[in-house]
Design a protein around this motif. Structure first.
Motif, mmCIF file in Angstrom:
data_model
loop_
_atom_site.group_PDB
_atom_site.id
_atom_site.type_symbol
_atom_site.label_atom_id
_atom_site.label_comp_id
_atom_site.label_asym_id
_atom_site.label_seq_id
_atom_site.Cartn_x
_atom_site.Cartn_y
_atom_site.Cartn_z
ATOM 1 N N GLN A 2 35.429 52.113 121.479
ATOM 2 C CA GLN A 2 34.069 51.770 121.884
ATOM 3 C C GLN A 2 33.895 50.272 122.125
ATOM 4 O O GLN A 2 33.111 49.850 122.966
ATOM 5 C CB GLN A 2 33.083 52.256 120.823
ATOM 6 C CG GLN A 2 31.667 52.141 121.317
ATOM 7 C CD GLN A 2 30.721 53.033 120.564
ATOM 8 O OE1 GLN A 2 31.118 53.738 119.638
ATOM 9 N NE2 GLN A 2 29.471 53.022 120.949
ATOM 10 N N PRO A 46 18.570 44.434 126.124
ATOM 11 C CA PRO A 46 17.929 45.718 126.385
ATOM 12 C C PRO A 46 16.415 45.603 126.219
ATOM 13 O O PRO A 46 15.946 44.887 125.335
ATOM 14 C CB PRO A 46 18.507 46.644 125.307
ATOM 15 C CG PRO A 46 19.754 45.992 124.835
ATOM 16 C CD PRO A 46 19.549 44.511 125.026
ATOM 17 N N SER A 81 24.529 54.271 117.230
ATOM 18 C CA SER A 81 23.610 55.049 118.051
ATOM 19 C C SER A 81 22.339 54.283 118.412
ATOM 20 O O SER A 81 21.406 54.847 118.965
ATOM 21 C CB SER A 81 23.231 56.327 117.308
ATOM 22 O OG SER A 81 22.624 55.984 116.089
ATOM 23 N N ARG A 82 22.291 52.998 118.098
ATOM 24 C CA ARG A 82 21.071 52.228 118.339
ATOM 25 C C ARG A 82 21.100 51.422 119.627
ATOM 26 O O ARG A 82 20.155 50.721 119.932
ATOM 27 C CB ARG A 82 20.795 51.276 117.155
ATOM 28 C CG ARG A 82 20.534 51.991 115.844
ATOM 29 C CD ARG A 82 19.115 52.532 115.785
ATOM 30 N NE ARG A 82 19.021 53.881 116.326
ATOM 31 C CZ ARG A 82 19.129 54.993 115.625
ATOM 32 N NH1 ARG A 82 19.337 54.937 114.344
ATOM 33 N NH2 ARG A 82 19.033 56.168 116.209
ATOM 34 N N GLY A 83 22.206 51.483 120.358
ATOM 35 C CA GLY A 83 22.269 50.777 121.639
ATOM 36 C C GLY A 83 22.205 49.269 121.511
ATOM 37 O O GLY A 83 21.695 48.577 122.367
ATOM 38 N N VAL A 84 22.730 48.727 120.391
ATOM 39 C CA VAL A 84 22.689 47.274 120.206
ATOM 40 C C VAL A 84 24.088 46.667 120.254
ATOM 41 O O VAL A 84 24.275 45.488 120.006
ATOM 42 C CB VAL A 84 22.017 46.893 118.868
ATOM 43 C CG1 VAL A 84 20.582 47.351 118.844
ATOM 44 C CG2 VAL A 84 22.772 47.476 117.687
ATOM 45 N N GLY A 85 25.087 47.505 120.593
ATOM 46 C CA GLY A 85 26.486 47.083 120.567
ATOM 47 C C GLY A 85 26.774 45.880 121.436
ATOM 48 O O GLY A 85 27.659 45.090 121.149
ATOM 49 N N SER A 86 25.993 45.713 122.513
ATOM 50 C CA SER A 86 26.302 44.611 123.424
ATOM 51 C C SER A 86 25.344 43.431 123.276
ATOM 52 O O SER A 86 25.476 42.441 123.982
ATOM 53 C CB SER A 86 26.288 45.121 124.865
ATOM 54 O OG SER A 86 25.035 45.698 125.137
ATOM 55 N N VAL A 121 35.237 49.586 125.510
ATOM 56 C CA VAL A 121 34.241 49.980 126.510
ATOM 57 C C VAL A 121 33.157 48.901 126.616
ATOM 58 O O VAL A 121 32.747 48.516 127.708
ATOM 59 C CB VAL A 121 33.614 51.350 126.142
ATOM 60 C CG1 VAL A 121 32.450 51.681 127.063
ATOM 61 C CG2 VAL A 121 34.668 52.446 126.209
#
Lengths: 80, 360
Positions: B317, B351, B283-288, B320
């Motif tokens: 995920q 980001p 949920s931290r938006g660091v996946g990429s 994705v």
């Protein structure tokens, strides 16, 4: 369908609230779009229109504009 | 040249799933954790050696929680007197069914139901939990003396990250509370966290944690292939490979080492053999972030970029993440493996809400 998608994008992408996102605007060029947003967008489309997108269709090109997403949803609705 | 083909490193499924490590022990209180019944006014006494069992489990990175029929405030006061209150995450102390408490613990910790172990002196309670949650292992109270030797509790790897696991859950609890009060998009909330993401070369001290990551990570795992620390040590020393590890922290504290990538350097391509991010960070938006770094790195060095991907039933995920980052499938192999390639014409930046430090 397009209005529903537009509403979601306006609420979740940092765009100027006064300029509506057009059907053929590439949302990935409007502002920074995170991996988190990509997953949320996919979940939103699947939940709102009761479809499950196949692996092959999880591609940027199918989600980059409102038109593309409407077309994608249309494709799955015809199947069912 | 191409010796690290994904297929040969896959372990037989039976070997990895036979012993599924327990991630959380759920304790009953009366006649289990202590002798006596608190609500009946007994002067309850902690079972001998129980404090040490909790301490050892905690060091191994195994969480502890409670499902007990008692008054919440009284029970927590008693646990505090014993100096044990801090060990228990999301304790469920009320007069309802234990299966309900266990469902709450499972959902709050966000772990699989089959990674919980329930300990209670009453056969009735164990049967009730077993009936609703067949995958929860239920054991009688007296088995606490042998708990540390239980195969599913011994399988855990002792790492610095494991020892900090409970604290990280507590930090996460604080973040969630703040997020619930926050008005705005998830990205706007992330900007308030002051996240810092450090990418470095794996060192000897990281290898056990790296092994653990390959075993524990399911959702954001590109191949699901596990590596043991000997494999990783060899790859770390290989001039043909780079083994990168990432640490994430924010104003609440560190998430620990949460990302791992194995790059194989070929003449024309950097080839991503392994890419994973711990589910702590979903949920931290660091996946990429790590993937973006690998793309920027390949582009600067004038190389192409390819990646192994193997679809599992849980890693949608990651699919994705790859496909939305602009990777395209160029080859489908027999062993359910897909090869992705990125043309690197357009590479997104990091980001804006995260500070990325490349430390190698």
């Amino acid at each position: 369908m397009r209005e529903k998608i537009r509403e979601f994008i306006m609420a979740n992408v940092n765009v100027d609230e006064d300029t509506a996102v057009k059907d053929d605007d590439n949302i990935f060029r409007l502002g920074y779009v995170s991996s988190l947003f990509a997953m949320r967008l996919l979940n939103f489309i699947e939940a709102s229109f009761a479809i499950t997108v196949d692996d092959e269709d999880i591609a940027l090109v199918n989600f980059s504009t409102i038109d593309a997403m409407a077309k994608l949803v249309g494709k799955y609705r015809t199947y069912s | 040249m191409n010796t690290q083909s994904g297929a040969e490193r896959v372990r037989p499924v039976s070997e990895t799933s036979a012993i599924k490590p327990v991630k959380c022990v759920v304790w009953d209180l009366d006649h289990t954790l202590w002798t006596g019944v608190l609500a009946e006014g007994d002067d309850v006494v902690l079972k001998p050696g129980l404090g040490d069992v909790l301490y050892q489990l905690d060091r191994r990175g195994i969480l502890n929680s409670i499902s007990s029929r008692n008054d919440h405030a009284d029970a927590m006061r008693k646990l505090a007197q014993f100096g044990l209150a801090e060990y228990f995450l999301y304790p469920q102390i009320d007069w309802g069914a234990k299966s309900v408490g266990i469902a709450k613990i499972q959902s709050q910790l966000d772990v699989g139901m089959d990674t919980l172990l329930f300990i209670d002196d009453q056969p009735f309670e164990r049967d009730e939990v077993r009936a609703i949650h067949p995958s929860v292992e239920c054991v009688p109270a007296e088995s606490y003396v042998d708990l540390l030797d239980h195969p599913r509790l011994r399988a855990a790897i002792m790492t610095e990250d494991a020892g900090r696991r409970r604290l990280m859950y507590l930090h996460e609890q604080a973040r969630r509370q703040d997020q619930e009060c926050f008005v705005g998009t998830p990205e706007a909330f992330l900007a308030t966290l002051a996240m810092r993401f450090v990418i470095s070369r794996a060192q000897e001290a990281d290898l056990l944690r790296a092994e653990e990551l390959t075993i524990r990570t399911n959702q954001l795992n590109a191949t699901g292939i596990t590596y043991d620390s000997d494999d990783l040590r060899r790859l770390m020393a290989s001039p043909m490979h780079s083994l990168l590890i990432c640490e994430l922290s924010d104003r609440y504290g560190s998430y620990g080492k949460i990302g791992l990538a194995l790059l194989e350097h070929q003449a024309q391509y950097d080839y991503i053999r392994l890419l994973l991010m711990s589910c702590r960070t979903v949920s931290r938006g660091v996946g990429s972030v790590l993937l973006t770094h690998l793309m920027q790195r390949a582009r600067v060095r004038g190389k192409g970029l390819r990646a192994d991907f193997r679809r599992t039933d849980r890693n949608r995920q990651m699919l994705v993440t790859y496909q939305f980052s602009g990777f395209r499938e160029i080859e489908r192999c027999d062993d359910r493996r897909t090869v992705f390639e990125h043309d690197l014409a357009v590479v997104q930046g990091f980001p804006p809400y995260i500070d990325v430090l490349i430390d190698y």
